[in-house]
Every structure is written in structure tokens, then in C-alpha cells.
Motif scaffolding. Sequence first.
Motif, mmCIF file in Angstrom:
data_model
loop_
_atom_site.group_PDB
_atom_site.id
_atom_site.type_symbol
_atom_site.label_atom_id
_atom_site.label_comp_id
_atom_site.label_asym_id
_atom_site.label_seq_id
_atom_site.Cartn_x
_atom_site.Cartn_y
_atom_site.Cartn_z
ATOM 1 N N ALA A 89 -0.791 1.313 -11.159
ATOM 2 C CA ALA A 89 0.031 1.316 -9.950
ATOM 3 C C ALA A 89 -0.709 0.673 -8.780
ATOM 4 O O ALA A 89 -0.121 -0.083 -7.991
ATOM 5 C CB ALA A 89 0.443 2.748 -9.599
ATOM 6 N N ALA A 90 -2.008 0.930 -8.676
ATOM 7 C CA ALA A 90 -2.804 0.308 -7.620
ATOM 8 C C ALA A 90 -2.991 -1.184 -7.880
ATOM 9 O O ALA A 90 -2.998 -1.996 -6.939
ATOM 10 C CB ALA A 90 -4.163 1.008 -7.512
ATOM 11 N N ARG A 94 -2.100 -4.373 -5.372
ATOM 12 C CA ARG A 94 -3.077 -5.404 -5.007
ATOM 13 C C ARG A 94 -2.577 -6.795 -5.386
ATOM 14 O O ARG A 94 -2.703 -7.748 -4.611
ATOM 15 C CB ARG A 94 -4.424 -5.127 -5.684
ATOM 16 N N ALA A 95 -2.011 -6.913 -6.580
ATOM 17 C CA ALA A 95 -1.519 -8.217 -7.035
ATOM 18 C C ALA A 95 -0.377 -8.695 -6.162
ATOM 19 O O ALA A 95 -0.328 -9.873 -5.752
ATOM 20 C CB ALA A 95 -1.068 -8.119 -8.495
ATOM 21 N N ARG A 96 0.552 -7.802 -5.857
ATOM 22 C CA ARG A 96 1.680 -8.191 -5.012
ATOM 23 C C ARG A 96 1.225 -8.475 -3.581
ATOM 24 O O ARG A 96 1.748 -9.382 -2.917
ATOM 25 C CB ARG A 96 2.751 -7.101 -5.052
ATOM 26 N N GLY A 97 0.252 -7.729 -3.103
ATOM 27 C CA GLY A 97 -0.291 -8.000 -1.775
ATOM 28 C C GLY A 97 -0.917 -9.385 -1.696
ATOM 29 O O GLY A 97 -0.766 -10.103 -0.692
ATOM 30 N N GLU A 98 -1.616 -9.782 -2.751
ATOM 31 C CA GLU A 98 -2.195 -11.128 -2.796
ATOM 32 C C GLU A 98 -1.096 -12.195 -2.780
ATOM 33 O O GLU A 98 -1.255 -13.258 -2.175
ATOM 34 C CB GLU A 98 -3.059 -11.280 -4.051
ATOM 35 N N SER A 145 -2.373 6.507 -2.570
ATOM 36 C CA SER A 145 -3.252 6.352 -3.719
ATOM 37 C C SER A 145 -3.420 4.889 -4.101
ATOM 38 O O SER A 145 -4.489 4.481 -4.572
ATOM 39 C CB SER A 145 -2.693 7.139 -4.899
ATOM 40 N N ALA A 146 -2.380 4.085 -3.873
ATOM 41 C CA ALA A 146 -2.428 2.655 -4.212
ATOM 42 C C ALA A 146 -3.097 1.821 -3.142
ATOM 43 O O ALA A 146 -3.241 0.606 -3.309
ATOM 44 C CB ALA A 146 -1.013 2.149 -4.457
ATOM 45 N N GLY A 147 -3.491 2.449 -2.038
ATOM 46 C CA GLY A 147 -4.234 1.735 -1.010
ATOM 47 C C GLY A 147 -3.414 1.211 0.141
ATOM 48 O O GLY A 147 -3.907 0.404 0.946
#
Length: 496
Positions: A89-90, A94-98, A145-147
Amino acid sequence: MESIWTLGSRGVAEHPSLSGEADADVAIVGAGITGLTAALPLAEAGFKVMVLEAGTVGSGVTGGSTGNLYATLASGQAPLRHKWGDEVAAEVVRARGEAVDHVEALVKRFSIDCQFQRQPAYRLVADERQHAGHDLNEELDALVSAGLEVEMTNAPGLPFDSWGLRIANQAQFNPLHYVQGLASALLGEGVVILQHSPVREIEAGKGRLRTDEGSVTAKHIVQATHTPKGISLVQAGMPVSREYAVSARLSSGEYPEGILWVLDPFHSLRSYRHGDDQYLMVIGEKHPTGEHRGDHYQLLREYLAARFDVEAFTHHWSAQQYTSPDGLPYIGRMHGHDNLYMATGFAADGLVWGTLAGMLIADQILERANPWQARFGARRITPGKSALQYAKENATVTKHMVKDYLGTEKLDSFDAIAPGQGRVATVEGEKLAIHRTEAGKLKVLSAVCPHMKCIVHWNASESTWDCPCHGSRFDTDGEVIEGPAYHPLARSGEKL
């Protein structure tokens, strides 16, 4: 029926359809956000890239999207965490944020005028009954939790009480203007973009694809078509749905800012400004493709009118969604063909997944390591997370096949078809899709979908023929609009 994103549309230099034989290092089918994102790094690496688009740049699902960019998922972070666990889930966030950062970087690099701006996303409930059905504490915990930066808050700018979660640093833009600007930049990189060139066949073994007027031979073929064309195993487990959008101008009151997901059970709200005019849009009324339940646009108009001081409704449009059985997209090389790539299973989150897919596929072709390739690979097998959905979808397809072949009404005369109406009927043993235009012209087609022989259904909201099995859609002339079908609905002789 045009989306609001066509306001001020600049288009891209017009190109003729493919004619004759051509060759390329990479042939990309589809000039939406996935295909054009992939084309850029490939062209910069010196590859000869050709993009073939059935319509015009961005005219498919990209141009019918919400224009919202976010690192989480519209369906919620908690369900993703429940299915995959904290680590995955995290990773998704991160991938989508990039990918969102990548869009922002390209907007700045090429000075694309698409009104990109960072905005918060809100996940909201408006009354106690809704709150009882949605555990916002669980969602809050999953997002943290996913940041992600999250807080509990009331949503600003809404004329009704609501409360929920605010997720900072997401984004919005005009998706059509973005891909049109990206296409213009690609022309400067030597990419060939061919519009009005629907692909009718892909021969992976020969590295060749064919249109009505020509063919292309390429070392790599990328299906940036939202779902792979032709028959693919992944289609057996992916539910296909449609979602609708309506925009309006307000007589008074605020236009709420940000991405607003209202859990009632689900509507997405956002504002958009074009010149001196401001608009409010609502997205919702999701249903399985081919299973229509009334006038979805009117229901959305009523939703806005009941909550806002609407002056006038301005635009309405829709888009299609394919949801993978395990909740993550399939991106990369397809089974059995190292030269054939796909990107599908984006659900309602396609702008960000499409950007990530373009980045991943380009890296795969360029043989560059990417930390996300294994997680979202198109060849992954996850039976524990996918088996139930595969079983459900196959049961749905079987239900439609049996019901539509055995239960289609018989018709003795086309006189029963009123202007503007479409009906599927059996005439002299043949399953026909029959439509009479508002002007009274009769259009008679085979009702058998050329993809896998299901029977199409009439979509009165959009005046299209939609296949309930795997999502192929056709206009009233039978031409393919979207979906896995290569070929139009066959024309039928008008015998009555």
C-alpha cells in the motif's frame, strides 16, 4: 457530447491517417496519457517512434477523465491496505506520487498551459448514516501509514455540512490540454503522430499492426489503449464500468476548491476555471458497461441542483474504467510476446496510473531498471487476490451470453422503432442492433460483438451500442469507440 476540457482546446497538428507501409522501432497504439508519456523518453533515446490514434490526441479516456491527480486511490487507501498489506500500500502511494511529480515536471519543462496546480484531496461524509458506513479512522490510519500528510477537517466551500479527511499536496489540471501540449512537444522530438488510424489487427509474431489503409512493422508494439485489443486472458477477470460527469455554472455561492470525494455512496466534485468563467462538475453514477439504469446525466444534474444554486448546466460526458482482479494495474510485457506491451486495470485512477505506465513501459523497452516493474508487471499471477474476481466476471459473461441469446425479443416490423430509439431484436433468426435517428433514418447492424460474440446493449444516455461482457463500445454506424474489439459491428441487410 463534449467534455469541459474541450474549452479552449488547441489541438495538435493534423496528420493524415496511415497510408501504405511504414516501419518504426516502437509503434504505440493510442495517443492518450499512457502512449504519449511512453513516447517521450523513447524518442529522446533515439528510437523511431510512431503513435497511431483512432480519433484525435486525447479524445479517448484521457479527455473524459476528471483531471484529478492523487497518490492514493479513489476507492480508498484502507481497502488497498487490507488486500495487500502495509508495504505494498505504501509502495502504491510512492509510485503514484512519483507519477504526479513527473506530470508536474513535464508541464514546467515544456511550458504546457493546462492549469496544473497543487490542491488537497478530501474524503468526506455529510451525515451520520454515511459516517456509519465508512470508517474514516481506518482510512486515516491507512493514509498516514502510507506516508501521506492527512488531517481531519471540514471541507471548505460546500453548501452542506460535511467532515472527513484532507490529504495535502495532490493536484489538478486540464488533461486534454496536457496531452495536446505533450503531443506538440513530441513532434519536436521527431515522433510521428497519426490520427484517425484505428488499428484493426496486431500480429505480435511478425511485429506488425494493420489499419484500414496501411500497416506498420515495429520492433516493439505498445497497446496504450486502456485495455488490450483482441482477446487477452486479463480481460476475463476485469469488471468494466462507465462513470458520468456533468458541469454547471452557479448563480451564487462558492465554487469548492480541491478534489472532493463525497461518500454518499460516491460522488466526486471539483471546480474548473476557463477564462472569466468558472464551473462546478460532479462525477458519479458508475455502473457496469452495458447495464444501464436510466438517465445517468439527469441524475447528476439533479444531484447538483439539490445542493448548489445552479444557473445553467453546460457540459456532460463519460468515461470507461477497467478494474484489475487484484486491484493493481497490469503494466508491461504481455504473456507470450516479449515485443508486445500493455497497460490496463487502472479503475478510476487512470491519469496517474497511465503516467506511471508510460514511464515503466519506456524503461522496459530501453532496458532500464525501474523499482516498480515487478510490482505492476503484466505477467504477474496473484491467484489468492484474483480468483474470486475472475469467477465473478466469468459468471457475469455467461449470464449475459445465455440471457441475451435466448431472451432477445422478436420483431416483425421496424415500424416499432421510434425516432431516437435503439433496440436489440431477433429478426428472421438474426440478432440485430436497430436504431432510428431523430430524423427518422434507420440504421441496422448485427448485434453480435465482434470481440467474443456477446450481444451488445443500447446505451440511451450516449446513443451507443455497449457490450456488457468486456466493454467494447460502438457508435450508431457500428464503428468501434473503445474496448478490445478491433472491428466494427457488421452491417445487416434491412429486410423489413
